[in-house]
Design a protein around this motif. Structure first.
Motif, PDB file in Angstrom:
ATOM      1  N   ASN A 150       0.816  -1.216   0.000  1.00 14.14           N
ATOM      2  CA  ASN A 150       0.000   0.000   0.000  1.00 14.14           C
ATOM      3  C   ASN A 150       0.848   1.264   0.000  1.00 14.14           C
ATOM      4  N   PHE A 151       1.942   1.256   0.754  1.00 15.24           N
ATOM      5  CA  PHE A 151       2.830   2.413   0.771  1.00 15.24           C
ATOM      6  C   PHE A 151       3.482   2.628  -0.594  1.00 15.24           C
ATOM      7  N   SER A 152       3.782   1.534  -1.288  1.00 17.45           N
ATOM      8  CA  SER A 152       4.370   1.666  -2.624  1.00 17.45           C
ATOM      9  C   SER A 152       3.408   2.362  -3.578  1.00 17.45           C
ATOM     10  N   LEU A 153       2.136   2.019  -3.501  1.00 12.83           N
ATOM     11  CA  LEU A 153       1.132   2.687  -4.341  1.00 12.83           C
ATOM     12  C   LEU A 153       0.994   4.160  -3.964  1.00 12.83           C
ATOM     13  N   LEU A 154       1.062   4.449  -2.668  1.00 12.62           N
ATOM     14  CA  LEU A 154       0.984   5.845  -2.234  1.00 12.62           C
ATOM     15  C   LEU A 154       2.198   6.641  -2.709  1.00 12.62           C
ATOM     16  N   VAL A 155       3.369   6.028  -2.713  1.00 10.58           N
ATOM     17  CA  VAL A 155       4.564   6.711  -3.210  1.00 10.58           C
ATOM     18  C   VAL A 155       4.371   7.117  -4.666  1.00 10.58           C
ATOM     19  N   LEU A 156       3.895   6.194  -5.495  1.00  7.54           N
ATOM     20  CA  LEU A 156       3.666   6.505  -6.906  1.00  7.54           C
ATOM     21  C   LEU A 156       2.641   7.624  -7.059  1.00  7.54           C
ATOM     22  N   THR A 157       1.612   7.617  -6.230  1.00  2.00           N
ATOM     23  CA  THR A 157       0.585   8.653  -6.309  1.00  2.00           C
ATOM     24  C   THR A 157       1.143  10.028  -5.978  1.00  2.00           C
ATOM     25  N   PHE A 158       1.869  10.117  -4.876  1.00  2.00           N
ATOM     26  CA  PHE A 158       2.406  11.414  -4.470  1.00  2.00           C
ATOM     27  C   PHE A 158       3.514  11.890  -5.410  1.00  2.00           C
ATOM     28  N   VAL A 159       4.311  10.978  -5.922  1.00  2.00           N
ATOM     29  CA  VAL A 159       5.342  11.373  -6.883  1.00  2.00           C
ATOM     30  C   VAL A 159       4.692  11.875  -8.171  1.00  2.00           C
ATOM     31  N   ALA A 160       3.605  11.239  -8.601  1.00  2.00           N
ATOM     32  CA  ALA A 160       2.901  11.687  -9.799  1.00  2.00           C
ATOM     33  C   ALA A 160       2.359  13.107  -9.609  1.00  2.00           C
ATOM     34  N   VAL A 161       1.755  13.376  -8.441  1.00  2.00           N
ATOM     35  CA  VAL A 161       1.267  14.731  -8.163  1.00  2.00           C
ATOM     36  C   VAL A 161       2.433  15.704  -8.085  1.00  2.00           C
ATOM     37  N   HIS A 162       3.542  15.270  -7.505  1.00  2.00           N
ATOM     38  CA  HIS A 162       4.743  16.101  -7.413  1.00  2.00           C
ATOM     39  C   HIS A 162       5.243  16.493  -8.796  1.00  2.00           C
ATOM     40  N   VAL A 163       5.261  15.552  -9.713  1.00  2.69           N
ATOM     41  CA  VAL A 163       5.736  15.830 -11.071  1.00  2.69           C
ATOM     42  C   VAL A 163       4.756  16.739 -11.811  1.00  2.69           C
ATOM     43  N   VAL A 164       3.475  16.444 -11.707  1.00  4.20           N
ATOM     44  CA  VAL A 164       2.466  17.233 -12.417  1.00  4.20           C
ATOM     45  C   VAL A 164       2.478  18.685 -11.951  1.00  4.20           C
ATOM     46  N   THR A 165       2.516  18.909 -10.652  1.00  5.35           N
ATOM     47  CA  THR A 165       2.517  20.283 -10.137  1.00  5.35           C
ATOM     48  C   THR A 165       3.813  21.009 -10.469  1.00  5.35           C
ATOM     49  N   THR A 166       4.918  20.277 -10.518  1.00  2.98           N
ATOM     50  CA  THR A 166       6.193  20.904 -10.886  1.00  2.98           C
ATOM     51  C   THR A 166       6.163  21.401 -12.323  1.00  2.98           C
ATOM     52  N   VAL A 167       5.655  20.568 -13.224  1.00 12.05           N
ATOM     53  CA  VAL A 167       5.590  20.952 -14.630  1.00 12.05           C
ATOM     54  C   VAL A 167       4.553  22.053 -14.845  1.00 12.05           C
ATOM     55  N   ALA A 168       3.433  21.985 -14.122  1.00  9.63           N
ATOM     56  CA  ALA A 168       2.364  22.960 -14.308  1.00  9.63           C
ATOM     57  C   ALA A 168       2.701  24.329 -13.729  1.00  9.63           C
ATOM     58  N   ASP A 169       3.632  24.383 -12.783  1.00 12.88           N
ATOM     59  CA  ASP A 169       3.999  25.654 -12.172  1.00 12.88           C
ATOM     60  C   ASP A 169       4.684  26.537 -13.204  1.00 12.88           C
ATOM     61  N   SER A 170       4.149  27.718 -13.402  1.00 11.99           N
ATOM     62  CA  SER A 170       4.693  28.620 -14.422  1.00 11.99           C
ATOM     63  C   SER A 170       5.947  29.349 -13.955  1.00 11.99           C
ATOM     64  N   TYR A 171       6.297  29.222 -12.684  1.00 12.47           N
ATOM     65  CA  TYR A 171       7.468  29.944 -12.186  1.00 12.47           C
ATOM     66  C   TYR A 171       8.757  29.369 -12.753  1.00 12.47           C
ATOM     67  N   THR A 172       8.797  28.069 -12.972  1.00 13.16           N
ATOM     68  CA  THR A 172       9.985  27.420 -13.533  1.00 13.16           C
ATOM     69  C   THR A 172       9.640  26.805 -14.882  1.00 13.16           C
ATOM     70  N   SER A 173      10.611  26.768 -15.766  1.00 11.79           N
ATOM     71  CA  SER A 173      10.404  26.219 -17.106  1.00 11.79           C
ATOM     72  C   SER A 173      10.854  24.759 -17.136  1.00 11.79           C
ATOM     73  N   ILE A 174      10.060  23.878 -16.521  1.00 12.65           N
ATOM     74  CA  ILE A 174      10.352  22.447 -16.493  1.00 12.65           C
ATOM     75  C   ILE A 174       9.340  21.747 -17.393  1.00 12.65           C
ATOM     76  N   ARG A 175       9.840  20.986 -18.362  1.00 13.91           N
ATOM     77  CA  ARG A 175       8.980  20.302 -19.322  1.00 13.91           C
ATOM     78  C   ARG A 175       8.661  18.893 -18.840  1.00 13.91           C
ATOM     79  N   TRP A 176       7.696  18.267 -19.529  1.00 14.18           N
ATOM     80  CA  TRP A 176       7.353  16.885 -19.209  1.00 14.18           C
ATOM     81  C   TRP A 176       8.537  15.960 -19.447  1.00 14.18           C
ATOM     82  N   LEU A 177       9.288  16.223 -20.522  1.00 17.84           N
ATOM     83  CA  LEU A 177      10.438  15.371 -20.823  1.00 17.84           C
ATOM     84  C   LEU A 177      11.505  15.468 -19.736  1.00 17.84           C
TER      85      LEU A 177
END
Length: 258
Positions: free
Chosen positions: A46-73
């Motif tokens: 269960n913790f492994s699934l939660l890690v993937l979930t939070f990392v996915a949100v971490h990546v999505v919010t990082t890319v979506a933040d307009s303050y830094t120019s971080i791409r999906w790639l």
């Protein structure tokens, strides 16, 4: 958005540390009347699934933040980012390892237990990469509670690793000694790096944080052709970084931005 990115990254680190701890407890076959083995296995899954979930949100919010120019790639291809390429690249490597672990777990029956277990050892490499990524690219490693939280994760995993060395590989004394020596050297090296790097003032600029596009010095601009007062307003340091006396980059750093 940036606060959500930081929060999900820290939660993911805590959950990943718990996964490593639980995985080691499974390997050493830890069990007691009050803590049966199936409880450890279930929590680990269960913790492994939660890690993937939070990392996915971490990546999505990082890319979506307009303050830094971080791409999906940049989240998938290591060291391709303009923003703190080394430290963000380590996070991309950790993310790729997590994806590989999830994919191999889904096809575990077809891979076989031995090959799956060999692949699962990548989790031990994923955790230190995540720690260094968090310290190197994080905007607040010097914040007291963030530092205490990170050190708590480090001490937890080191304690579990010590248990693994003491209880595992009973017929390989040289391997256990070598693993302990590598762990001690890595810990001392990481401590020295953190002491002289992320825990010192001015790390954001040294880590490879580019100034916002509007404040970057252009090759065709010069002080002689600039309007009066523009030279002092747009002054940059020798490294092409906006001076700390003003600008959005400096004020953003004071607010805890990257």
């Amino acid at each position: 958005m940036w606060f959500l990115t930081r929060a999900t990254g820290l939660v993911a680190l805590v959950l990943l540390s718990a996964c490593v701890l639980l995985g080691i407890l499974i390997n050493v076959r830890f069990a007691s009347p009050r803590w049966p083995r199936f409880l450890t296995t279930g929590l680990h899954r269960n913790f492994s699934l939660l890690v993937l979930t939070f990392v996915a949100v971490h990546v999505v919010t990082t890319v979506a933040d307009s303050y830094t120019s971080i791409r999906w790639l940049d989240a998938l291809i290591p060291f391709a980012s303009v923003y703190r390429p080394l430290w963000l690249g380590l996070g991309a490597v950790a993310f790729d390892l997590l994806l590989a672990l999830a994919a191999t777990s889904l096809i575990r029956v077809r891979l076989g237990h031995r090959l799956w277990r060999l692949t699962h050892w990548a989790a031990y490499a994923c955790w230190p990469l995540a720690v260094v990524h968090g310290l190197g690219t994080g905007s607040d490693p010097r914040t007291r509670w963030v530092f205490v939280l990170t050190m708590g994760c480090v001490l937890t995993v080191l304690s579990a690793f010590s248990l693994r060395i003491a209880a595992g590989w009973p017929e390989h004394g040289a391997l256990r000694l070598g693993a302990a020596a590598v762990a001690v050297v890595a810990l001392l090296a990481a401590g020295e790096w953190a002491k002289h790097g992320p825990l010192r003032p001015g790390w954001a600029k040294r880590a490879g944080t580019p100034p916002p596009p509007g404040q970057r010095a252009t090759p065709w601009a010069s002080a002689s052709h600039a309007p009066a007062g523009a030279a002092s307003a747009g002054a940059t340091s020798a490294g092409g970084t906006p001076a700390a006396s003003g600008g959005a980059w400096a004020s953003g750093a004071k607010r805890g931005r990257p």
